[in-house]
Design an enzyme around this catalytic site. Structure first.
Site, PDB file in Angstrom:
ATOM      1  N   HIS A  31      47.940  43.422  37.067  1.00  0.00           N
ATOM      2  CA  HIS A  31      46.617  43.766  36.881  1.00  0.00           C
ATOM      3  C   HIS A  31      45.954  42.412  36.558  1.00  0.00           C
ATOM      4  O   HIS A  31      44.507  42.320  36.609  1.00  0.00           O
ATOM      5  CB  HIS A  31      46.503  44.764  35.735  1.00  0.00           C
ATOM      6  CG  HIS A  31      45.400  45.636  35.925  1.00  0.00           C
ATOM      7  ND1 HIS A  31      44.816  46.149  37.084  1.00  0.00           N
ATOM      8  CD2 HIS A  31      44.644  46.365  34.777  1.00  0.00           C
ATOM      9  CE1 HIS A  31      44.045  47.250  36.705  1.00  0.00           C
ATOM     10  NE2 HIS A  31      43.853  47.284  35.624  1.00  0.00           N
ATOM     11  N   TYR A  60      49.361  40.272  28.334  1.00  0.00           N
ATOM     12  CA  TYR A  60      49.108  40.648  29.586  1.00  0.00           C
ATOM     13  C   TYR A  60      49.189  39.655  30.600  1.00  0.00           C
ATOM     14  O   TYR A  60      48.803  39.735  31.971  1.00  0.00           O
ATOM     15  CB  TYR A  60      47.576  41.136  29.796  1.00  0.00           C
ATOM     16  CG  TYR A  60      47.347  42.434  28.509  1.00  0.00           C
ATOM     17  CD1 TYR A  60      47.821  43.709  29.092  1.00  0.00           C
ATOM     18  CD2 TYR A  60      46.886  42.374  27.542  1.00  0.00           C
ATOM     19  CE1 TYR A  60      47.754  44.631  28.005  1.00  0.00           C
ATOM     20  CE2 TYR A  60      46.815  43.235  26.507  1.00  0.00           C
ATOM     21  CZ  TYR A  60      47.146  44.499  26.792  1.00  0.00           C
ATOM     22  OH  TYR A  60      47.032  45.641  25.872  1.00  0.00           O
ATOM     23  N   ASP A 105      43.109  42.785  41.615  1.00  0.00           N
ATOM     24  CA  ASP A 105      44.239  43.236  42.066  1.00  0.00           C
ATOM     25  C   ASP A 105      43.971  44.800  43.074  1.00  0.00           C
ATOM     26  O   ASP A 105      42.778  45.335  42.798  1.00  0.00           O
ATOM     27  CB  ASP A 105      45.010  43.958  41.253  1.00  0.00           C
ATOM     28  CG  ASP A 105      44.577  44.891  39.943  1.00  0.00           C
ATOM     29  OD1 ASP A 105      43.433  44.500  39.528  1.00  0.00           O
ATOM     30  OD2 ASP A 105      45.158  46.033  39.860  1.00  0.00           O
ATOM     31  N   ASN A 107      39.235  50.351  37.441  1.00  0.00           N
ATOM     32  CA  ASN A 107      38.408  50.292  36.427  1.00  0.00           C
ATOM     33  C   ASN A 107      37.566  49.088  36.066  1.00  0.00           C
ATOM     34  O   ASN A 107      36.219  49.175  35.561  1.00  0.00           O
ATOM     35  CB  ASN A 107      39.276  50.812  35.144  1.00  0.00           C
ATOM     36  CG  ASN A 107      39.905  52.261  34.991  1.00  0.00           C
ATOM     37  OD1 ASN A 107      39.240  52.933  35.585  1.00  0.00           O
ATOM     38  ND2 ASN A 107      40.956  52.307  34.264  1.00  0.00           N
ATOM     39  N   ASN A 138      38.320  47.421  31.207  1.00  0.00           N
ATOM     40  CA  ASN A 138      37.756  48.539  31.358  1.00  0.00           C
ATOM     41  C   ASN A 138      35.958  48.440  31.032  1.00  0.00           C
ATOM     42  O   ASN A 138      35.233  49.198  31.460  1.00  0.00           O
ATOM     43  CB  ASN A 138      37.914  49.546  30.567  1.00  0.00           C
ATOM     44  CG  ASN A 138      39.238  50.422  31.033  1.00  0.00           C
ATOM     45  OD1 ASN A 138      39.870  49.925  31.944  1.00  0.00           O
ATOM     46  ND2 ASN A 138      39.641  51.467  30.334  1.00  0.00           N
TER      47      ASN A 138
END
Length: 226
Positions: free
Chosen positions: A19, A14, A91, A112, A66
């Site tokens: 994100h 990631y 973001d 989230n 989350n």
């Protein structure tokens, strides 16, 4: 003391996602301002240092987006801080790429990571909203934010992260305007008014200055009747 939280998802998979721009921002601050090494703490990674006269803890939650609030809440309670001492960099779909806005309080707008933080510490914290643009349709959002920044984004992204680092001291001091000005100077630097403009090929050249006539009187007479 303050906590600057960068939001993102842990792991190399990631690392370059849209994100994860919050992770990228706090990484840049740590590097440019001589913060200590990153170490595991509060269900994430932390780095400690100073911005001007303010002691600041940089935090990257390792709980995945989350559940970000678990990490943030634990750190805040450990240091006996209030939500007002917490700044979250994240973001923002509703801002154009490269735009940056500071906001305190308010809703989570479906983000989230912010939703989780709301659940654990409430809404009275400060956010630094980092524009990544919107894919255009709601059903495309999940894939968009979990996709790496495009090659074409690299220039504005680097300018934005540099600007965040430039303005980090002002942000820690509560000077939101000074922070945003620092970002703007990187993302949209002013054009110099003293730069010489290239000559327009359509503009006729000025007549050359006439040369002095140094002929003798006799030569002038001879040339007259040629």
């Amino acid at each position: 003391m303050q906590i600057f939280v960068g939001l993102g998802n842990p792991g190399g998979k990631y690392a370059k996602n849209r994100h994860n721009i919050g992770f990228m921002a706090v990484d840049r601050i740590a590097e440019d301002h001589g913060f200590g090494p990153w170490r595991a703490r509060f269900q994430g990674e932390v780095s400690e240092g100073r911005l001007g006269g303010e002691k600041v803890l940089l935090l990257k939650p390792g709980t995945y987006m989350n559940l970000s609030g678990q990490s943030v809440g634990e750190a805040m309670r450990f240091f006996k801080l209030t939500p007002a001492d917490v700044t979250v960099l994240h973001d923002e779909l509703d801002l154009a790429p490269g735009k940056c806005r500071v906001k305190s309080g308010g809703g989570h707008a479906g983000h989230n990571g912010l939703r989780s933080i709301h659940q654990h510490i409430g809404e009275a914290y400060r956010r630094v909203r980092l524009g990544i643009g919107h894919p255009g349709r709601k059903e495309l959002v999940a894939g968009y934010v979990l996709h790496d920044f495009a090659k074409a984004d690299e220039s504005w992204l680097d300018d934005l992260l540099r600007g965040i680092s430039d303005g980090a001291k002002a942000l820690a001091e509560g000077d939101a305007s000074g922070f945003q000005n620092a970002v703007a100077l990187r993302v949209n630097p002013p054009r110099s008014s003293t730069t010489a403009k290239p000559a327009d090929p359509k503009t006729p050249a000025a007549d050359p200055e006439p040369r002095p006539d140094d002929r003798s009187p006799i030569q002038k007479l001879v040339d007259r009747f040629k």
